[in-house]
Write a protein that holds these residues in place. Structure first.
Motif, PDB file in Angstrom:
ATOM      1  N   ASN A  61       0.819  -1.214   0.000  1.00 40.66           N
ATOM      2  CA  ASN A  61       0.000   0.000   0.000  1.00 40.66           C
ATOM      3  C   ASN A  61       0.851   1.261   0.000  1.00 40.66           C
ATOM      4  O   ASN A  61       0.429   2.306  -0.511  1.00 40.66           O
ATOM      5  CB  ASN A  61      -0.930   0.011   1.218  1.00 40.66           C
ATOM      6  CG  ASN A  61      -2.054  -1.005   1.111  1.00 40.66           C
ATOM      7  OD1 ASN A  61      -2.376  -1.473   0.021  1.00 40.66           O
ATOM      8  ND2 ASN A  61      -2.647  -1.359   2.242  1.00 40.66           N
TER       9      ASN A  61
ATOM     10  N   SER B 124      -5.548   3.933   2.926  1.00 45.75           N
ATOM     11  CA  SER B 124      -4.906   3.589   4.198  1.00 45.75           C
ATOM     12  C   SER B 124      -4.412   4.842   4.908  1.00 45.75           C
ATOM     13  O   SER B 124      -4.035   5.826   4.263  1.00 45.75           O
ATOM     14  CB  SER B 124      -3.712   2.666   3.958  1.00 45.75           C
ATOM     15  OG  SER B 124      -4.099   1.373   3.579  1.00 45.75           O
TER      16      SER B 124
ATOM     17  N   ASP C  48       0.397   0.304   8.859  1.00 41.48           N
ATOM     18  CA  ASP C  48      -0.699   0.520   7.918  1.00 41.48           C
ATOM     19  C   ASP C  48      -2.034   0.275   8.614  1.00 41.48           C
ATOM     20  O   ASP C  48      -2.325  -0.842   9.047  1.00 41.48           O
ATOM     21  CB  ASP C  48      -0.523  -0.456   6.742  1.00 41.48           C
ATOM     22  CG  ASP C  48      -1.608  -0.304   5.679  1.00 41.48           C
ATOM     23  OD1 ASP C  48      -2.180   0.791   5.571  1.00 41.48           O
ATOM     24  OD2 ASP C  48      -1.847  -1.286   4.950  1.00 41.48           O
TER      25      ASP C  48
ATOM     26  N   ALA D 163      -5.394   0.045   7.491  1.00 42.27           N
ATOM     27  CA  ALA D 163      -5.968  -0.091   6.138  1.00 42.27           C
ATOM     28  C   ALA D 163      -7.477   0.039   6.118  1.00 42.27           C
ATOM     29  O   ALA D 163      -8.198  -0.889   5.757  1.00 42.27           O
ATOM     30  CB  ALA D 163      -5.535  -1.422   5.523  1.00 42.27           C
TER      31      ALA D 163
END
Length: 240
Positions: free
Chosen positions: A30, A164, A89, A91
């Motif tokens: 990501n 994210s 992260d 998300a």
């Protein structure tokens, strides 16, 4: 903190695999578009590891317990493996769809990691608005940057379409290659060069916060480039 103690802490919880941390985890995947497209002159060539995915069946605090044990491996190995940063992260847009929510969850991440600090420094219990304060974990001083979906396209912390919220941990020792001998921070000329590149790409940011003596002011950038510091450490963690 000794490396033996840090290794023991790391082994006590989340399993660790370099291939997962650097290539397979969604946290790294990501962040890749942002790493490549951001205008920071050091980002494209950086080596990053990332956190394991959040488990939505666990509380946020228990997820951070997993992250802490996984991040301990990064702290232990970052110098030997020449890893520049660790990406946490979150998300889901709910963690950063506006600046207030971003502030709350940044506070939560840093608070819980501080509480779980294997070195026992517990930096979040210290005076935040102190020129000497810097986030710390496992005996390492760490610079913190945040990227979130709330930032618009013309913002320096724009995340290039990612939904994210990403909290990037960069140990202070990784700045050594960009600093002269005896310096403890980036020189004004390097800071100006980086800011100039952002300006040229229509993602200007004010240098005012960068000149202030409080590291906490730079963890989250305000929505307006000339806005006041985001006081994330004062947000309530009720319900988390």
């Amino acid at each position: 903190m000794s490396k033996e103690s840090l290794c023991s802490y790391a082994r006590s919880g989340m399993p660790f695999n370099i291939e997962d941390a650097e290539k397979n985890f969604p946290s790294v995947q990501n962040f890749t578009p942002l790493k490549i497209k951001t205008h920071c002159i050091y980002s494209p060539g950086s080596r990053l590891w990332g956190s394991p995915p959040l488990d939505e069946t666990l509380s946020f605090k228990d997820n951070m317990r997993n992250v802490a044990q996984h991040m301990a491996h990064f702290i232990n190995l970052s110098q030997a493996f020449k890893v520049d940063g660790y990406v946490i992260d979150l998300a889901n847009p709910k963690y950063g769809n506006n600046i207030e929510v971003l502030a709350k969850f940044t506070h939560a991440v840093l608070r819980y990691l501080s509480d779980l600090d294997p070195a026992g420094e517990h930096c979040m219990d210290q005076e935040i608005e102190d020129p000497a304060w810097c986030f710390a974990f496992g005996g390492e001083k760490i610079f913190v940057n945040t990227f979130a979906p709330c930032y618009p396209e013309n913002h320096a912390r724009y995340s290039f379409g990612s939904q994210s919220t990403m909290i990037v941990m960069q140990p202070r020792h990784t700045f050594a290659q960009a600093m002269r001998v005896g310096e403890s921070s980036l020189s004004p000329s390097i800071r100006q060069r980086i800011r100039r590149v952002f300006n040229e790409n229509d993602r200007a940011y004010s240098g005012t916060l960068g000149m202030m003596p409080y590291e906490a002011y730079r963890c989250i950038r305000p929505m307006q480039s000339d806005g006041p510091a985001v006081r994330w450490w004062e947000t309530s963690l009720d319900g988390l």
